[in-house]
Write an enzyme that holds these catalytic residues in place. Structure first.
Site, mmCIF file in Angstrom:
data_model
loop_
_atom_site.group_PDB
_atom_site.id
_atom_site.type_symbol
_atom_site.label_atom_id
_atom_site.label_comp_id
_atom_site.label_asym_id
_atom_site.label_seq_id
_atom_site.Cartn_x
_atom_site.Cartn_y
_atom_site.Cartn_z
ATOM 1 N N LYS A 76 -81.746 -32.610 82.961
ATOM 2 C CA LYS A 76 -82.070 -32.939 81.524
ATOM 3 C C LYS A 76 -81.290 -34.261 81.184
ATOM 4 C CE LYS A 76 -81.592 -29.049 79.688
ATOM 5 N NZ LYS A 76 -81.272 -28.223 80.896
ATOM 6 N N THR A 77 -79.918 -33.980 81.209
ATOM 7 C CA THR A 77 -79.080 -35.479 81.158
ATOM 8 C C THR A 77 -79.502 -36.580 81.782
ATOM 9 O OG1 THR A 77 -77.219 -33.886 80.518
ATOM 10 C CG2 THR A 77 -76.473 -35.839 80.979
ATOM 11 N N ASP A 121 -77.188 -33.799 73.563
ATOM 12 C CA ASP A 121 -77.153 -32.524 74.207
ATOM 13 C C ASP A 121 -77.298 -31.099 73.714
ATOM 14 O OD1 ASP A 121 -77.406 -30.901 76.672
ATOM 15 O OD2 ASP A 121 -75.610 -31.293 77.370
ATOM 16 N N THR A 170 -81.445 -25.807 76.449
ATOM 17 C CA THR A 170 -81.661 -24.858 77.270
ATOM 18 C C THR A 170 -82.404 -23.620 76.325
ATOM 19 O OG1 THR A 170 -79.554 -24.142 76.823
ATOM 20 C CG2 THR A 170 -79.825 -25.402 78.589
ATOM 21 N N ARG A 229 -78.119 -28.504 90.632
ATOM 22 C CA ARG A 229 -76.657 -28.871 90.465
ATOM 23 C C ARG A 229 -76.025 -27.533 91.290
ATOM 24 N NH1 ARG A 229 -75.412 -27.734 84.456
ATOM 25 N NH2 ARG A 229 -75.763 -30.311 84.445
#
Length: 358
Positions: A76-77, A121, A170, A229
């Site tokens: 997302k980032t 975020d 999230t 990740r």
């Protein structure tokens, strides 16, 4: 050289957490894709976002506000930074918990240049006063600054430059309706397939100059819980093992030995995952059992069990959440090498027990 696992390595219980870890920022920045065509996976979101951005570029206006939602670690980032890069615009980065007061947000908004991107975020954690100010900023590109207190307080309208807000969350269900409705485009990030993660691992290995063969990258991808990740983190742990215990080349044999050291099994389960399954099966007969009791049995906080372990165990078909509590499926019994009770099949719960239920 013997590539079998050695016991003098210390396993890291955070290896398979999808949450960012301390000290990973610089590495993640190196591995982030810079453009939309460099981004691996999420084909539907990429296609939709490309249309939104290209349309805005042709019209010469900032695109609609964008919201990315999905589990941690899926990009997302990275997507937010790609939005700014594709628009050739500056990006300001903050987080929901950091915006405790409306004045903090007003100061940030007033410093934006035309066409800038503001990335928030964990936007679902933004404070209510700041959120209410954000409504007006998103719709009318202005904020009302209150000067003074009590009966003498006055509201001064402050015009701000047109901008694009990119939010990441999230927990999309925790967003208030008015905030969610102000986003013109919502991209739902999905877990990655093994083949997509294989591409992620090989790309990261090239950037980090890690020697790994196709079988080795495929092995890492298969154990990465569908999360880039985690795949990148496992790759770095395999690199450490290969440099210290092997010849620096990550073959499949080396990868398997390295991940055995770090307690990552064939299905991507770690020590805590197996502890939860073992307690559920051996101590509570397969459930149902409350998450608080299960957490006590493994010596962890209930939120850790619920937010770190359960999502993957449910997705892997080994654990089910029911109104009566957590239950183990036949797949969990099989993974632990135990015969499932009669009547328990894949996806079905075990028999009743006398422990608390939530």
């Amino acid at each position: 050289m013997d590539y079998e696992a050695v016991t003098d390595f210390e396993a890291d219980d955070e290896t398979l957490s999808a949450l960012p870890q301390i000290g990973e920022g610089e590495v993640e920045t190196t591995l982030r894709p810079r453009k939309l065509d460099e981004f691996i996976g999420q084909p539907r979101v990429r296609e939709q976002l490309e249309l939104v951005l290209e349309s805005a570029r042709r019209r010469g206006v900032p695109p609609d506000h964008v919201l990315f939602s999905g589990p941690p670690g899926l990009g997302k980032t990275s997507m937010a930074m790609i939005v700014a890069a594709e628009l050739n615009a500056a990006i300001r980065i903050t987080s929901g918990p950091a915006l405790e007061r409306a004045g903090d947000l007003a100061a940030m908004l007033s410093n934006l240049a035309p066409g800038d991107v503001l990335f928030i975020d964990e936007i679902h954690r933004i404070a209510r006063p700041a959120e209410e100010m954000l409504y007006l900023a998103m719709e009318d590109f202005r904020v009302d600054v209150v000067v003074g207190k009590g009966p003498g307080a006055t509201s001064i309208p402050l015009e701000i430059a047109p901008f694009t807000l990119v939010g990441a969350t999230t927990r999309s269900g925790s967003l208030t309706g008015p905030l969610r409705d102000r986003f013109g485009f919502t991209g739902q990030m999905e877990f990655y397939t093994d083949s997509e993660l294989d591409l992620v691992v090989r790309r990261a290995a090239t950037i980090l100059e890690i020697e790994i063969d196709r079988d080795g990258s495929a092995e890492i991808a298969r154990r990465s819980r569908g999360t880039p990740r985690i795949a990148n983190r496992l790759l770095r742990r395999v690199r450490d093992y290969a440099e210290v215990r092997a010849d620096g080349h990550a073959t499949r044999k080396v990868v398997r030995a390295a991940l055995e050291v770090y307690d990552v099994d064939e299905l991507g389960l770690d020590r805590l995952d197996r502890a939860v399954l073992t307690a559920l099966v051996r101590s509570f007969g397969g459930g149902p059992v409350g998450v608080s009791t299960l957490a006590v049995a493994v010596g962890e906080e209930p939120t850790t069990v619920e937010e770190v372990c359960e999502p993957y165990l449910v997705r892997a078909g080994m654990l089910a959440r029911t109104p009566r509590g957590r239950v183990a499926t036949a797949a969990a019994w099989e993974h632990l090498g135990l015969p499932a009770p009669a009547g328990v099949t894949r996806g079905e719960q075990g028999g009743p027990n006398l422990f608390d239920q939530e």
